[in-house]
Design an enzyme around this catalytic site. Structure first.
Site, short mmCIF file in Angstrom:
data_model
loop_
_atom_site.label_atom_id
_atom_site.label_comp_id
_atom_site.label_asym_id
_atom_site.label_seq_id
_atom_site.Cartn_x
_atom_site.Cartn_y
_atom_site.Cartn_z
N ASP A 22 0.78 -1.25 0.00
CA ASP A 22 0.00 0.00 0.00
C ASP A 22 0.81 1.30 0.00
OD1 ASP A 22 -1.92 -1.94 0.28
OD2 ASP A 22 -2.60 -1.32 2.25
N LYS A 84 -7.33 -3.88 -2.91
CA LYS A 84 -8.01 -4.53 -1.79
C LYS A 84 -8.81 -3.51 -0.99
CE LYS A 84 -3.91 -4.30 1.27
NZ LYS A 84 -4.41 -3.52 2.39
N CYS A 117 -2.25 -2.20 8.22
CA CYS A 117 -2.15 -3.22 7.18
C CYS A 117 -0.94 -4.15 7.38
CB CYS A 117 -2.11 -2.58 5.80
SG CYS A 117 -3.63 -1.68 5.40
#
Length: 202
Positions: A22, A84, A117
């Site tokens: 990310d 996602k 995350c």
């Protein structure tokens, strides 16, 4: 591979893959040491590709948070990021190829945010039986406290906390590696300050 080896913090190239989590445009202004985290992640990416290791890249809700920053360098290798909505990277499109490779038991993890995350991905990977190396100078959060607490929790949970240079040299194994000169060139690049000296009070 023996169960005793799995408890030792050693990486072997043919058993390892790299997860890049990310590192997107919209996160750039708010994440501490974002540019430096991306720089180290790029070093790890280049090393992983030299060593023919699998690489997985994700983006969190790319429609709203933007694409992966070009400085990470995934386009150079034709890597397509997986979008996602969950915080964890442990989604079926990612886990299935891992499980299809029985030799792969180790994940080298970097990206953002450390307490969200990265943390949830690492804990899920441990639950699925993988060994997890969290690269501290290639992970960050918006706040120092959240970053520090994430590293502490992950280490207590069974992850190894390591550094970019340590990962690359461990995977090389020695100066007799056929690609050592290329890996050494990556190592010789001056590593950026990612705030770890303050974080660990070194």
């Amino acid at each position: 591979m023996s169960s005793q080896f799995l408890k030792i913090g050693k990486m072997i190239t043919q058993n390892s893959c790299l997860f890049l989590c990310d590192m997107q445009v919209k996160f750039s202004p708010s994440i501490k040491y974002f540019d430096q985290i991306v720089q180290n992640s790029n070093r790890l990416l280049r090393a992983a590709k030299l060593l023919d290791m699998p690489v997985v890249v994700t983006e969190q809700y790319s429609k709203g948070l933007g694409k992966t920053v070009p400085e990470l360098g995934i386009e150079e290798y034709g890597i397509v990021a997986i979008d996602k909505m969950k915080f964890t990277m442990c989604l079926e499109p990612i886990l299935k190829p891992l499980k299809d490779n029985p030799d792969l038991n180790t994940v080298i993890l970097c990206g953002i945010e450390a307490h969200v995350c990265i943390q949830q991905t690492a804990l899920d990977l441990l639950t699925h039986g993988y060994r997890v190396f969290v690269v501290a100078d290639a992970c960050s959060s918006r706040g120092r406290v959240e970053r520090a607490l994430a590293f502490s929790l992950l280490q207590q949970s069974g992850c190894w906390i390591t550094s970019t240079e340590s990962v690359i040299l461990t995977l090389a194994g020695g100066s007799d590696h056929p690609k050592f000169k290329q890996l050494q060139a990556i190592i010789k690049e001056e590593g950026p300050d990612t705030g770890l000296t303050q974080l660990f009070q070194i």
